[in-house]
Every structure is written in structure tokens, then in C-alpha cells.
Enzyme design. Structure first.
Site, PDB file in Angstrom:
ATOM      1  N   TRP A  43      20.264 -14.756  -1.980  1.00 28.18           N
ATOM      2  CA  TRP A  43      19.610 -15.783  -1.176  1.00 28.18           C
ATOM      3  C   TRP A  43      20.167 -15.792   0.245  1.00 28.18           C
ATOM      4  O   TRP A  43      19.431 -15.987   1.214  1.00 28.18           O
ATOM      5  CB  TRP A  43      19.809 -17.144  -1.839  1.00 28.18           C
ATOM      6  CG  TRP A  43      19.264 -18.298  -1.071  1.00 28.18           C
ATOM      7  CD1 TRP A  43      17.974 -18.740  -1.056  1.00 28.18           C
ATOM      8  CD2 TRP A  43      19.987 -19.179  -0.191  1.00 28.18           C
ATOM      9  NE1 TRP A  43      17.844 -19.840  -0.228  1.00 28.18           N
ATOM     10  CE2 TRP A  43      19.070 -20.134   0.313  1.00 28.18           C
ATOM     11  CE3 TRP A  43      21.316 -19.272   0.203  1.00 28.18           C
ATOM     12  CZ2 TRP A  43      19.448 -21.143   1.192  1.00 28.18           C
ATOM     13  CZ3 TRP A  43      21.691 -20.274   1.085  1.00 28.18           C
ATOM     14  CH2 TRP A  43      20.765 -21.202   1.571  1.00 28.18           C
ATOM     15  N   HIS A  44      21.485 -15.570   0.378  1.00 28.62           N
ATOM     16  CA  HIS A  44      22.094 -15.520   1.704  1.00 28.62           C
ATOM     17  C   HIS A  44      21.642 -14.285   2.480  1.00 28.62           C
ATOM     18  O   HIS A  44      21.297 -14.368   3.657  1.00 28.62           O
ATOM     19  CB  HIS A  44      23.625 -15.505   1.598  1.00 28.62           C
ATOM     20  CG  HIS A  44      24.235 -16.863   1.449  1.00 28.62           C
ATOM     21  ND1 HIS A  44      24.484 -17.436   0.224  1.00 28.62           N
ATOM     22  CD2 HIS A  44      24.648 -17.766   2.363  1.00 28.62           C
ATOM     23  CE1 HIS A  44      25.026 -18.633   0.397  1.00 28.62           C
ATOM     24  NE2 HIS A  44      25.125 -18.860   1.687  1.00 28.62           N
ATOM     25  N   ASP A  45      21.673 -13.145   1.819  1.00 32.90           N
ATOM     26  CA  ASP A  45      21.345 -11.889   2.506  1.00 32.90           C
ATOM     27  C   ASP A  45      21.132 -10.812   1.453  1.00 32.90           C
ATOM     28  O   ASP A  45      21.931 -10.693   0.517  1.00 32.90           O
ATOM     29  CB  ASP A  45      22.475 -11.483   3.454  1.00 32.90           C
ATOM     30  CG  ASP A  45      22.113 -10.282   4.306  1.00 32.90           C
ATOM     31  OD1 ASP A  45      20.916  -9.964   4.377  1.00 32.90           O
ATOM     32  OD2 ASP A  45      23.020  -9.664   4.891  1.00 32.90           O
TER      33      ASP A  45
END
Length: 573
Positions: A457-459
Site C-alpha cells: 500500500w505504501h509503495d
């Protein structure tokens, strides 16, 4: 049925209308969060304070010597007279504190720092227009029904106008996505296909816009290329869309559970912040207008904190009394955080050092301090924007969760750390992923899956995936020890807090390693740092000395939490 959504009696939902007592003494240093007070915790037995014991006087001496050294080392490495200074000098910018240059090289915080005046103007416009709208609405209606639902048309209008101002014509893409998500929710209602289609749709959207940089209109059809001309003040809309995605899922899942009548019933009384996300509304409240007002709510749209749809609508239906004193106190905290961060960026150029890898010739102590203060910078660069947006929301009458409960350096538990770090995201994950997948019944599976999701979700990168798996691995020892040596059985033994402090040393080292990999210097940089520490007796001696210092700090953290518990404060972190 998920345990978090079990039927609950009305009595459990009601809370006393009397506000809990304000924290006193040292406990005031930590930001207050709702529902942190527990009369049961206060009434339980606590050991006598240790602040004035001989043991803690020894700790004060150690801290009084070590903390200034921890500050002095990165300051010395940042001097213009240091041999490595020319390597990272180009990344420094003109500053405003006593002629010092500032390390403004972190792109994420640089964007917020340069945009803060515009954001303050936007917040002022929102609050001013909201006040004017409220005044006129009350004049026309002469009285309100005790709710703030009459604000929804204003919120929708301002949100859409802000969306076009931020993203230009790309606002049409955002509106299309959120409309399709709403259609999925309404067309599937309480069917099991609702959560499946919701998650699949949002995963595909997030992956697609990340890989295609939000899509150009010209890539859809050449005749649409003119639409790409108006990009708005913040054209890279897909960068922060992962925050919006969480709200899309929240609405659909809350509506799904409301259709299936899952969750505690509304008793008509006061609903605490703990239960507001869980108590469903009547289905008419899951309207498109309420949905748009929630998803695009201006103070929280760009970066959060994240709220559940149920919580947001409850705060409109039954407005909270947010005192002026609490809002001004939070404003003072926000200003203090900015000043501390600016001081660090003017005197410790650790971001520039680690980005240019200008650490050749550094000792183990110097390397570790670059890593430590880089983590402090990561904490502050997230804390400052989140507190700005939460402050904006508080002045707007909405109380979202506090994202950063404790200082990064005031943690000894891996579990407690993740409850306090990006807390609103933790609450979201607990409600929409962890509990539905079984929670503690399948802890190993759910922990790995949760942190895999968090990383992606972050990267969408291997570095963040490695971070997620490392965190999952490093949480397991604490879970095992808590099971084998529970505090409920051994907590009153004299040796327990000392053994716990030794375990906390390992927790601290593991969590710092994982976060260095994920958010600071990556896998190769962390391998280099560990190699420099373990490759010589000097590095090993330093590591043992650092462990003794961490032990001292952890004992103070233990006592700080005991001080909170004596006042009935239980933050679970």
C-alpha cells in the site's frame, strides 16, 4: 462473526458525560487521545513511584551524559569543517536560523514545507466559509435539529471545488473512481460479493494508477489530450490516492455490515470514539452526498488521518464538544513540533548525508547516530503534516484519530509501536483486515498478510516488501514471550521489569533495523551499516554500550507508563 463486530449491549456504548480528569505532571507530555482514561486501571494496584529512588538517579546521570552526546555527534558531522561536508553540501538550502543552511532535501517534507502557507490559506477559507454557511443556514432554518448534517451540501460543494483546484481536470478521474466504487456498494449491498468486488476494484485501481502515473487523458483518446493542459496545484493526484482508497473501502464495508445488521445497536446515548466506527447507521445515511462529503472531506483528503465512514457520520449526527482550550493546546503542540523539526534540519544534515552516502570513515557510533536521527526525521516529517490536517479538522468540528501518539524514541514494544505509529491506519487495518481475517485466532497468518498489504500500500517495491516481512518476523518474538511469560502471572516479580527491559533492547534494535531498510537507507545501506558495526571489536563494544543505554531508557519508559496508569491512563502503546 468477527469478534470485533459481536453484539454489544447498550450499556457498553454509553460513556459518562463527565470528561475524564486531565493528565497531570509528566503524563501531560504525551498527546491526549479519547478513551485513554480507565477508572479500572486507576483503581488497580500500582508499585510506588521510582522517580526518586537511587536506581533512577543513576539513570538520570546516564541520560544526562548520553543524550547531549547523541545530539553533538550529528551536529559535528554536519559542520562545514568536516572532511565529508563537500560531498553533501549541494543538497543543502538557505535557512532562517542564525545563518545556518537547512537540510531540505527530503522531497516529501519539502513539498509540505513549501506548501504550508497555501494550505493555511485553504484551511482559513474552508473555516471562514463554513462559519458563514452555518450562520446563514441557521438564520434560514431558525433552528437546527441538533445535528450538523445540514453542512453536507457545503462540504460536498467545497470538496469538489478544492478537488478541481488541486488536480485540475484529473479531478474527473477521481470523481469517476469514487462513483464506480459507490455503484459497487449500492448494487451489491449485503451480498458477499460486496467486499470481494470492493477489494478487487480498489486493488486494480491503485495498481493501475501507480504504474501509469495516474493516466493521461491523451492515452485514453487523442481527442481528450486538451484536458491534460489544466493540471491544478497538485497534479500528481495518484500519489495520495492510497489514502482515498482506504475511505472507499471503509464506506463499502460499513454499508455492507449495516445491510447485514452486523455491529452493536445505537442506544440513543453518547457513543465513544471506540464504538463510533462499529455502530451502523440506518441505510438512508449511506447516501451519495454523505459518501462524497466523507471521501473528499477537505481537512483529511490529502494525507489523513483516516476515519471510518460510520465515525464521520456519527460526528455529524451527534456533534462533539471540542473545547477551545483543547484546540489551542493542540495548536501549541503543532507549532512546537515544527520548531523542533526546523532546528534539527538546520543543525543535523542526516538526510543529505544518508542520501549521498557521505559516511566514509564514520565510526560505529557516528553511523548509528546518522541512522537514529534519520528515523527521527522520518517520524517528524509525518507527524507535522498529520497534526496540521488533524488541527484543521478539529477547528472544523471533526475529531479524527491522532496518528502519532508517542515519540518514536519512547517505544519499547513492537506491538505498542505500531499501535502508536500512524494510529488511524492501524485502527483501519484492525477493523477492515485483521479482525475479519480471524485476528488472534490466526495471528501468524494475519500479521504476515497485514504487513504485506501495508508494504504494498505504501509503495509497490521490493524494499517495502522486505520491510513488511521483516516487521512480521520481528513481532513474533514479543508475541511468543508475552504468551510464555505473561505479565498477569509474573508482573509483580522483582526481576520481571529487568528481563522485560532486556527483551525491549532486542525489540528496539530489530525495529530500527526494519525501518532503516524500509524508509531510510534501504537494504544495501543497512547491510553496510551492520557490517561496519559487527566487523570490528570497536563496533561490537559500541553495540554493547548502546544496549546498556537503551536498557536505561527503557526503564524510564516503563516508569512513565506506570505514572500514566496511576492516573488511569491506558494508551496500550
Amino acid at each position: 462473526m468477527p469478534t470485533d463486530l459481536r453484539p454489544t449491549t447498550a450499556f457498553e456504548l454509553e460513556s459518562s458525560e463527565q470528561p475524564p480528569p486531565a493528565p497531570k505532571g509528566l503524563a501531560r507530555l504525551t498527546v491526549t487521545i479519547p478513551s485513554s482514561y480507565s477508572a479500572q486501571v486507576k483503581a488497580s494496584q500500582h508499585p510506588p513511584p521510582r522517580w526518586r529512588t537511587l536506581e533512577f538517579y543513576a539513570y538520570y546521570i546516564v541520560i544526562g551524559v548520553i543524550v547531549p552526546v547523541m545530539i553533538w555527534i550529528p551536529c559535528r558531522l554536519s559542520l562545514s569543517t568536516h572532511p565529508n561536508f563537500p560531498i553533501f553540501e549541494r543538497r543543502l538550502s538557505p535557512g532562517w536560523i542564525f545563518g545556518r543552511r537547512v537540510d531540505n532535501s527530503d522531497g516529501q517534507y519539502r513539498s509540505f514545507r513549501s506548501g504550508l502557507p497555501s494550505l493555511a490559506l485553504l484551511a482559513s477559507a474552508f473555516l471562514g466559509l463554513k462559519y458563514l454557511y452555518t450562520f446563514l443556514a441557521r438564520q434560514v432554518r431558525h433552528a437546527t435539529d441538533g445535528t450538523n448534517l445540514y453542512q453536507v451540501p457545503f462540504l460536498v460543494a467545497f470538496s469538489i471545488a478544492m478537488l478541481f483546484g488541486l488536480h485540475g481536470t484529473s479531478a474527473l478521474k477521481v470523481l469517476l473512481i469514487i462513483s464506480l466504487n459507490y455503484i459497487i456498494a449500492k448494487s451489491t449491498s449485503g451480498s458477499k460479493s460486496n467486499p470481494i468486488l470492493t477489494w478487487v476494484f480498489n486493488a486494480i485501481v491503485l495498481f493501475s494508477i501507480d504504474r501509469n502515473s495516474g493516466f493521461k487523458f491523451a492515452s485514453l483518446h487523442p481527442l481528450l489530450s486538451d484536458l491534460d493542459a489544466w493540471q491544478g496545484a497538485y497534479p500528481r493526484w495518484w500519489i495520495s490516492f492510497n489514502i482515498t482508497m482506504l475511505r472507499l473501502i471503509s464506506f463499502n464495508m460499513d454499508y455492507y455490515w449495516a445491510c447485514r445488521r452486523v455491529g452493536p445497536r445505537d442506544s440513543g446515548g453518547v457513543i465513544s470514539d471506540k464504538y463510533r466506527p462499529r455502530v451502523p447507521h440506518s441505510l438512508e445515511f449511506y447516501s451519495f452526498a454523505n459518501y462524497v462529503a466523507y471521501v473528499l472531506y477537505p481537512p483529511l483528503y490529502i494525507a489523513g488521518p483516516i476515519m471510518a465512514f460510520n465515525d464521520f457520520i456519527w460526528q455529524l449526527r451527534r456533534p462533539l464538544e471540542i473545547s477551545t482550550r483543547s484546540k489551542l493546546g493542540y495548536l501549541v503542540r503543532f507549532v512546537a513540533c515544527i520548531l523542533i523539526f526546523e532546528t534539527i534540519l538546520h543543525y543535523m544534515y542526516v538526510v543529505a548525508i544518508k542520501d549521498t552516502k557521505a559516511w566514509a570513515g564514520y565510526s560505529a557510533a557516528e553511523l548509528s547516530m546518522v541512522g537514529f536521527w534519520s528515523l527521527i526525521v522520518v517520524w517528524l516529517k509525518l507527524l507535522v503534516p498529520w497534526r496540521f490536517f488533524r488541527l484543521w479538522a478539529l477547528f472544523g468540528g471533526i475529531d479524527p484519530p491522532e496518528n502519532m501518539v508517542r515519540c518514536m524514541a519512547n517505544n519499547y514494544s513492537t506491538l505498542g509501536f505500531w499501535r502508536a505509529w500512524h494510529r488511524s491506519y492501524n485502527l483501519w487495518i484492525t477493523r477492515y483486515i485483521y479482525i475479519p481475517l480471524g485476528g488472534t485466532q490466526n495471528r501468524l497468518f494475519t500479521v504476515i498478510l497485514v504487513f504485506t498489504f501495508v508494504a504494498l500500500w505504501h509503495d509497490l517495491s521490493f524494499r517495502l516488501l522486505a520491510w513488511g516481512w521483516l516487521v512480521s518476523l520481528f513481532i513474533m518474538p514479543e508475541i511468543a514471550v508475552r504468551f510464555l511469560v505473561p505479565a498477569s502471572k509474573y508482573g509483580d516479580r522483582p526481576w520481571y521489569r529487568h528481563v522485560g527491559a532486556i527483551g525491549a533492547i532486542l525489540n528496539n534494535l530489530m525495529m530500527m533495523t526494519a525501518n532503516l531498510v524500509g524508509f531510510v537507507i534501504g537494504i544495501d545501506g543497512t547491510k553496510y551499516m551492520l557490517h561496519q558495526i559487527f566487523d570490528s571489536w570497536e563496533g561490537i563494544r559500541y553495540l554493547l554500550f548502546a544496549c546498556a543505554c537503551i536498557y536505561t531508557a527503557v526503564q524510564v519508559m516503563f516508569e512513565y507508563r506506570e505514572e500514566e496508569a496511576r492516573q488511569g491512563i491506558s494508551r496500550r502503546c
